[in-house]
Design a protein around this motif. Sequence first.
Motif, PDB file in Angstrom:
ATOM      1  N   ILE A   2       0.860  -1.186   0.000  1.00 14.76           N
ATOM      2  CA  ILE A   2       0.000   0.000   0.000  1.00 14.76           C
ATOM      3  C   ILE A   2       0.892   1.231   0.000  1.00 14.76           C
ATOM      4  O   ILE A   2       1.828   1.332   0.786  1.00 14.76           O
ATOM      5  CB  ILE A   2      -0.923   0.016   1.237  1.00 14.76           C
ATOM      6  CG1 ILE A   2      -1.797  -1.243   1.256  1.00 14.76           C
ATOM      7  CG2 ILE A   2      -1.787   1.275   1.238  1.00 14.76           C
ATOM      8  CD1 ILE A   2      -2.622  -1.408   2.509  1.00 14.76           C
ATOM      9  N   ASP A  66      -3.889   0.436  -2.370  1.00 14.31           N
ATOM     10  CA  ASP A  66      -3.448  -0.948  -2.259  1.00 14.31           C
ATOM     11  C   ASP A  66      -3.320  -1.522  -3.671  1.00 14.31           C
ATOM     12  O   ASP A  66      -4.233  -1.366  -4.491  1.00 14.31           O
ATOM     13  CB  ASP A  66      -4.469  -1.753  -1.445  1.00 14.31           C
ATOM     14  CG  ASP A  66      -4.070  -3.199  -1.308  1.00 14.31           C
ATOM     15  OD1 ASP A  66      -3.181  -3.490  -0.477  1.00 14.31           O
ATOM     16  OD2 ASP A  66      -4.648  -4.046  -2.025  1.00 14.31           O
ATOM     17  N   ASP A 105     -11.447  -2.791   7.015  1.00 19.67           N
ATOM     18  CA  ASP A 105     -10.555  -3.944   6.810  1.00 19.67           C
ATOM     19  C   ASP A 105      -9.088  -3.550   6.699  1.00 19.67           C
ATOM     20  O   ASP A 105      -8.211  -4.421   6.774  1.00 19.67           O
ATOM     21  CB  ASP A 105     -10.947  -4.714   5.539  1.00 19.67           C
ATOM     22  CG  ASP A 105     -12.251  -5.479   5.695  1.00 19.67           C
ATOM     23  OD1 ASP A 105     -12.730  -5.629   6.847  1.00 19.67           O
ATOM     24  OD2 ASP A 105     -12.804  -5.919   4.677  1.00 19.67           O
ATOM     25  N   PHE A 106      -8.811  -2.269   6.536  1.00 21.81           N
ATOM     26  CA  PHE A 106      -7.438  -1.799   6.378  1.00 21.81           C
ATOM     27  C   PHE A 106      -6.992  -0.916   7.546  1.00 21.81           C
ATOM     28  O   PHE A 106      -5.938  -0.293   7.484  1.00 21.81           O
ATOM     29  CB  PHE A 106      -7.276  -1.075   5.036  1.00 21.81           C
ATOM     30  CG  PHE A 106      -7.336  -2.017   3.870  1.00 21.81           C
ATOM     31  CD1 PHE A 106      -6.183  -2.587   3.362  1.00 21.81           C
ATOM     32  CD2 PHE A 106      -8.552  -2.363   3.299  1.00 21.81           C
ATOM     33  CE1 PHE A 106      -6.231  -3.473   2.295  1.00 21.81           C
ATOM     34  CE2 PHE A 106      -8.618  -3.246   2.241  1.00 21.81           C
ATOM     35  CZ  PHE A 106      -7.461  -3.814   1.735  1.00 21.81           C
ATOM     36  N   GLN A 107      -7.796  -0.861   8.595  1.00 25.23           N
ATOM     37  CA  GLN A 107      -7.415  -0.090   9.777  1.00 25.23           C
ATOM     38  C   GLN A 107      -6.402  -0.882  10.609  1.00 25.23           C
ATOM     39  O   GLN A 107      -6.260  -2.091  10.450  1.00 25.23           O
ATOM     40  CB  GLN A 107      -8.655   0.264  10.591  1.00 25.23           C
ATOM     41  CG  GLN A 107      -9.537   1.257   9.867  1.00 25.23           C
ATOM     42  CD  GLN A 107     -10.818   1.597  10.603  1.00 25.23           C
ATOM     43  OE1 GLN A 107     -11.076   1.136  11.698  1.00 25.23           O
ATOM     44  NE2 GLN A 107     -11.643   2.409   9.965  1.00 25.23           N
ATOM     45  N   ASN A 108      -5.706  -0.175  11.467  1.00 24.75           N
ATOM     46  CA  ASN A 108      -4.676  -0.752  12.347  1.00 24.75           C
ATOM     47  C   ASN A 108      -3.463  -1.279  11.574  1.00 24.75           C
ATOM     48  O   ASN A 108      -2.768  -2.166  12.045  1.00 24.75           O
ATOM     49  CB  ASN A 108      -5.266  -1.843  13.244  1.00 24.75           C
ATOM     50  CG  ASN A 108      -6.367  -1.301  14.125  1.00 24.75           C
ATOM     51  OD1 ASN A 108      -6.197  -0.265  14.766  1.00 24.75           O
ATOM     52  ND2 ASN A 108      -7.500  -1.960  14.117  1.00 24.75           N
ATOM     53  N   LEU A 109      -3.228  -0.713  10.401  1.00 24.42           N
ATOM     54  CA  LEU A 109      -2.043  -1.049   9.610  1.00 24.42           C
ATOM     55  C   LEU A 109      -1.098   0.150   9.494  1.00 24.42           C
ATOM     56  O   LEU A 109      -0.100   0.083   8.785  1.00 24.42           O
ATOM     57  CB  LEU A 109      -2.452  -1.497   8.196  1.00 24.42           C
ATOM     58  CG  LEU A 109      -3.347  -2.722   8.090  1.00 24.42           C
ATOM     59  CD1 LEU A 109      -3.737  -2.975   6.630  1.00 24.42           C
ATOM     60  CD2 LEU A 109      -2.661  -3.955   8.677  1.00 24.42           C
ATOM     61  N   GLY A 110      -1.442   1.262  10.138  1.00 23.73           N
ATOM     62  CA  GLY A 110      -0.625   2.469  10.068  1.00 23.73           C
ATOM     63  C   GLY A 110      -1.005   3.410   8.937  1.00 23.73           C
ATOM     64  O   GLY A 110      -0.346   4.433   8.737  1.00 23.73           O
ATOM     65  N   LEU A 111      -2.060   3.079   8.185  1.00 23.47           N
ATOM     66  CA  LEU A 111      -2.431   3.921   7.047  1.00 23.47           C
ATOM     67  C   LEU A 111      -2.971   5.278   7.480  1.00 23.47           C
ATOM     68  O   LEU A 111      -2.697   6.293   6.829  1.00 23.47           O
ATOM     69  CB  LEU A 111      -3.456   3.214   6.160  1.00 23.47           C
ATOM     70  CG  LEU A 111      -2.989   1.904   5.541  1.00 23.47           C
ATOM     71  CD1 LEU A 111      -4.099   1.274   4.723  1.00 23.47           C
ATOM     72  CD2 LEU A 111      -1.749   2.119   4.700  1.00 23.47           C
ATOM     73  N   GLN A 114      -0.034   7.371   8.305  1.00 25.98           N
ATOM     74  CA  GLN A 114       0.685   7.757   7.091  1.00 25.98           C
ATOM     75  C   GLN A 114      -0.077   8.821   6.305  1.00 25.98           C
ATOM     76  O   GLN A 114       0.535   9.772   5.787  1.00 25.98           O
ATOM     77  CB  GLN A 114       0.920   6.532   6.216  1.00 25.98           C
ATOM     78  CG  GLN A 114       1.917   5.551   6.807  1.00 25.98           C
ATOM     79  CD  GLN A 114       2.042   4.311   5.949  1.00 25.98           C
ATOM     80  OE1 GLN A 114       2.199   4.417   4.734  1.00 25.98           O
ATOM     81  NE2 GLN A 114       1.954   3.143   6.560  1.00 25.98           N
ATOM     82  N   ARG A 181       3.075   6.785  17.249  1.00 31.96           N
ATOM     83  CA  ARG A 181       2.053   6.374  18.218  1.00 31.96           C
ATOM     84  C   ARG A 181       2.660   6.431  19.607  1.00 31.96           C
ATOM     85  O   ARG A 181       3.674   5.792  19.892  1.00 31.96           O
ATOM     86  CB  ARG A 181       1.595   4.951  17.875  1.00 31.96           C
ATOM     87  CG  ARG A 181       0.368   4.552  18.568  1.00 31.96           C
ATOM     88  CD  ARG A 181      -0.827   4.936  17.714  1.00 31.96           C
ATOM     89  NE  ARG A 181      -2.017   4.416  18.359  1.00 31.96           N
ATOM     90  CZ  ARG A 181      -3.025   5.154  18.715  1.00 31.96           C
ATOM     91  NH1 ARG A 181      -3.028   6.440  18.455  1.00 31.96           N
ATOM     92  NH2 ARG A 181      -4.059   4.634  19.306  1.00 31.96           N
TER      93      ARG A 181
END
Length: 188
Positions: A2, A66, A105-111, A114, A181
């Motif tokens: 991503i 992505d 579905d794409f949360q908690n990946l640092g997006l 970023q 964080r």
Amino acid sequence: MIRIRRAARDDAAAIGRVHVETWQATYAGLLPDAMLVAMSDVRQSAWWSQLLADPGEARGVFVADDQDAGVVGFGSCGPVRDPPEGLDGREIKVGEVYTLYVEPDFQNLGLGRQLLGALFRQLKADRCDTAVLWMLAENSTRFFYEGLGGERVGERTDTLAGVDVEEIAFAWRNLDVPLVRRRLAEEG
């Protein structure tokens, strides 16, 4: 993989879809159901297409792209519209993060971090010293912003779909500080 990149006009349909999906997931129970159900990918996509057609506006819109799923998040920023009291821009130049949404579905990946970093870099390039972000007070995402160093600086009442909602503002007074964080130490 991503990547975070500046949005293009042909991203409008994907941004509109993410906008509707994230609002319906995030604001269920916080905003009127009728308002959320009435949201339309087509209307949101048209709105984003018009905004992205303006080079001045488009420069403040970024997407999380992505390679398999396409656009899974977006954010936008620009000049502050309604500064909280004390951040009125007389002594400092204040920018605003208008939107920041990532598909569940794409949360908690640092997006989110970023995207927020890309928005802050744009605001800094626009000579802003401080960034502010308004959000619903009941939105649990407030913990995300607090964890990234956002300081609660204001509150207001807004009306959405005929319902008064409480909003709070977070500010970051130094756009040079990396968004890392923070671990909140428990005192006991």
